[in-house]
Every structure is written in structure tokens, then in C-alpha cells.
Design a protein around this motif. Sequence first.
Motif, PDB file in Angstrom:
ATOM      1  N   LEU A 220     -20.064  -5.231 -35.033  1.00  0.00           N
ATOM      2  CA  LEU A 220     -19.804  -3.807 -35.291  1.00  0.00           C
ATOM      3  C   LEU A 220     -18.898  -3.222 -34.209  1.00  0.00           C
ATOM      4  CD1 LEU A 220     -23.349  -2.553 -36.356  1.00  0.00           C
ATOM      5  CD2 LEU A 220     -21.306  -2.623 -37.790  1.00  0.00           C
ATOM      6  N   PHE A 221     -19.170  -3.573 -32.965  1.00  0.00           N
ATOM      7  CA  PHE A 221     -18.362  -3.113 -31.839  1.00  0.00           C
ATOM      8  C   PHE A 221     -16.923  -3.612 -31.986  1.00  0.00           C
ATOM      9  CE2 PHE A 221     -16.780  -4.066 -27.505  1.00  0.00           C
ATOM     10  CZ  PHE A 221     -16.856  -2.817 -26.928  1.00  0.00           C
ATOM     11  N   GLU A 222     -16.768  -4.875 -32.287  1.00  0.00           N
ATOM     12  CA  GLU A 222     -15.443  -5.494 -32.355  1.00  0.00           C
ATOM     13  C   GLU A 222     -14.614  -5.018 -33.549  1.00  0.00           C
ATOM     14  OE1 GLU A 222     -13.970  -7.439 -30.142  1.00  0.00           O
ATOM     15  OE2 GLU A 222     -15.698  -7.595 -28.815  1.00  0.00           O
TER      16      GLU A 222
ATOM     17  N   SER B 270     -12.622   2.983 -34.626  1.00  0.00           N
ATOM     18  CA  SER B 270     -12.555   3.918 -33.501  1.00  0.00           C
ATOM     19  C   SER B 270     -12.570   3.140 -32.194  1.00  0.00           C
ATOM     20  CB  SER B 270     -13.756   4.871 -33.526  1.00  0.00           C
ATOM     21  OG  SER B 270     -13.689   5.725 -34.643  1.00  0.00           O
ATOM     22  N   ALA B 271     -11.895   3.686 -31.201  1.00  0.00           N
ATOM     23  CA  ALA B 271     -11.889   3.074 -29.878  1.00  0.00           C
ATOM     24  C   ALA B 271     -13.258   3.279 -29.226  1.00  0.00           C
ATOM     25  CB  ALA B 271     -10.802   3.707 -29.020  1.00  0.00           C
ATOM     26  N   ILE B 272     -13.813   2.216 -28.679  1.00  0.00           N
ATOM     27  CA  ILE B 272     -15.096   2.292 -27.977  1.00  0.00           C
ATOM     28  C   ILE B 272     -14.922   1.656 -26.606  1.00  0.00           C
ATOM     29  CG2 ILE B 272     -17.535   1.645 -27.969  1.00  0.00           C
ATOM     30  CD1 ILE B 272     -17.327   1.314 -31.036  1.00  0.00           C
ATOM     31  N   VAL B 273     -15.312   2.420 -25.579  1.00  0.00           N
ATOM     32  CA  VAL B 273     -15.313   1.861 -24.229  1.00  0.00           C
ATOM     33  C   VAL B 273     -16.714   1.994 -23.642  1.00  0.00           C
ATOM     34  CG1 VAL B 273     -12.864   2.255 -23.741  1.00  0.00           C
ATOM     35  CG2 VAL B 273     -14.520   4.039 -23.194  1.00  0.00           C
ATOM     36  N   VAL B 274     -17.083   1.006 -22.852  1.00  0.00           N
ATOM     37  CA  VAL B 274     -18.348   1.018 -22.121  1.00  0.00           C
ATOM     38  C   VAL B 274     -17.978   1.190 -20.653  1.00  0.00           C
ATOM     39  CG1 VAL B 274     -20.429  -0.282 -21.547  1.00  0.00           C
ATOM     40  CG2 VAL B 274     -19.409  -0.491 -23.835  1.00  0.00           C
ATOM     41  N   VAL B 275     -18.653   2.150 -19.997  1.00  0.00           N
ATOM     42  CA  VAL B 275     -18.321   2.502 -18.622  1.00  0.00           C
ATOM     43  C   VAL B 275     -19.530   2.240 -17.733  1.00  0.00           C
ATOM     44  CG1 VAL B 275     -17.551   4.386 -17.132  1.00  0.00           C
ATOM     45  CG2 VAL B 275     -16.740   4.263 -19.502  1.00  0.00           C
ATOM     46  N   ASP B 276     -19.304   1.566 -16.615  1.00  0.00           N
ATOM     47  CA  ASP B 276     -20.407   1.252 -15.701  1.00  0.00           C
ATOM     48  C   ASP B 276     -20.691   2.424 -14.758  1.00  0.00           C
ATOM     49  OD1 ASP B 276     -18.482   1.142 -13.654  1.00  0.00           O
ATOM     50  OD2 ASP B 276     -18.369  -1.038 -13.705  1.00  0.00           O
ATOM     51  N   ARG B 277     -21.679   2.249 -13.893  1.00  0.00           N
ATOM     52  CA  ARG B 277     -22.089   3.316 -12.973  1.00  0.00           C
ATOM     53  C   ARG B 277     -20.970   3.793 -12.062  1.00  0.00           C
ATOM     54  NH1 ARG B 277     -27.160   1.678  -9.576  1.00  0.00           N
ATOM     55  NH2 ARG B 277     -25.535   0.295  -8.892  1.00  0.00           N
ATOM     56  N   SER B 278     -20.054   2.906 -11.739  1.00  0.00           N
ATOM     57  CA  SER B 278     -18.960   3.278 -10.844  1.00  0.00           C
ATOM     58  C   SER B 278     -17.853   4.053 -11.549  1.00  0.00           C
ATOM     59  CB  SER B 278     -18.372   2.029 -10.177  1.00  0.00           C
ATOM     60  OG  SER B 278     -17.668   1.253 -11.122  1.00  0.00           O
ATOM     61  N   GLY B 279     -17.970   4.187 -12.878  1.00  0.00           N
ATOM     62  CA  GLY B 279     -16.967   4.943 -13.630  1.00  0.00           C
ATOM     63  C   GLY B 279     -15.817   4.110 -14.153  1.00  0.00           C
ATOM     64  N   GLU B 280     -15.944   2.783 -14.029  1.00  0.00           N
ATOM     65  CA  GLU B 280     -14.898   1.899 -14.540  1.00  0.00           C
ATOM     66  C   GLU B 280     -15.265   1.356 -15.911  1.00  0.00           C
ATOM     67  OE1 GLU B 280     -13.999  -1.224 -11.787  1.00  0.00           O
ATOM     68  OE2 GLU B 280     -13.033   0.143 -10.391  1.00  0.00           O
ATOM     69  N   VAL B 281     -14.258   1.145 -16.720  1.00  0.00           N
ATOM     70  CA  VAL B 281     -14.461   0.558 -18.042  1.00  0.00           C
ATOM     71  C   VAL B 281     -14.871  -0.893 -17.858  1.00  0.00           C
ATOM     72  CG1 VAL B 281     -13.364  -0.049 -20.234  1.00  0.00           C
ATOM     73  CG2 VAL B 281     -12.805   2.128 -19.114  1.00  0.00           C
ATOM     74  N   SER B 282     -16.042  -1.253 -18.394  1.00  0.00           N
ATOM     75  CA  SER B 282     -16.532  -2.632 -18.262  1.00  0.00           C
ATOM     76  C   SER B 282     -16.355  -3.432 -19.546  1.00  0.00           C
ATOM     77  CB  SER B 282     -18.001  -2.645 -17.837  1.00  0.00           C
ATOM     78  OG  SER B 282     -18.798  -1.976 -18.792  1.00  0.00           O
ATOM     79  N   ASP B 283     -16.135  -2.745 -20.658  1.00  0.00           N
ATOM     80  CA  ASP B 283     -15.903  -3.430 -21.936  1.00  0.00           C
ATOM     81  C   ASP B 283     -15.149  -2.469 -22.840  1.00  0.00           C
ATOM     82  OD1 ASP B 283     -15.956  -5.435 -23.845  1.00  0.00           O
ATOM     83  OD2 ASP B 283     -18.110  -5.320 -24.221  1.00  0.00           O
TER      84      ASP B 283
END
Length: 107
Positions: free
Chosen positions: A14-16, A20-33
Motif C-alpha cells: 500500500l505504501f509503495e 500520494s507522496a508519503i514520507v516517514v520522518v524520524d525524531r531528528s526531523g529527517e526523512v527516513s523512508d
Amino acid sequence: MAKSLTIESRYRRLFETNRSAIVVVDRSGEVSDANPAARQLFGDDVVGQSATALVGGPLGEERTGDLLMLDNGHDYRLNVMTVPTESGEVETQAIVEDVTEQQSERR
């Protein structure tokens, strides 16, 4: 265990395949996926970038519903949610939906 892998595989699909564009952001604020739609919108090197730079400001749930106009001239609606991980950490997931047609109809 097999059922868990099947569910994980289904959600990854589903993600792939989401348009729509989907980004996952880590605690540091960087896109991790990022899904393929996000890579197409923001560039193949989006993973590792600052989410703040991508969306023009801090990325928190209060941004849900915000409209963004990106350099490509399209309007996007932002949907932001925090998601707990299996390790107990929290990630932020942002869905960036192209709403150019809907916005054009309102103008």
C-alpha cells in the motif's frame, strides 16, 4: 509469525503503490523512508533530507490540512500523523496529496 509478515507485506505494498507522496520522518526531523510518489515529487535523494525543508516549516500534526504550493506549480494538502514504532519510538508520517484540480475548481 507468517500472518504478521503477510500483514506487513500488504501494508508495504500500500505504501509503495499509493499515488500520494508519503514520507516517514524520524525524531531528528529527517526523512527516513519515502514511497515512489514522494521520490518523484521531491527527488530520488529525499531520504535523509530535512522534512522542514521539504514542506516549508516544522512538520507536526497541527499542519494537517495545510495547503502547500510546490515549485512544480501544483497545490498539495498535507496530512500529518505521529505513529508509534515497535521499539516504542515515535515517527511522523506525512501524506502529501495533489489537490490542484480541486483548488482550481474553487478559484
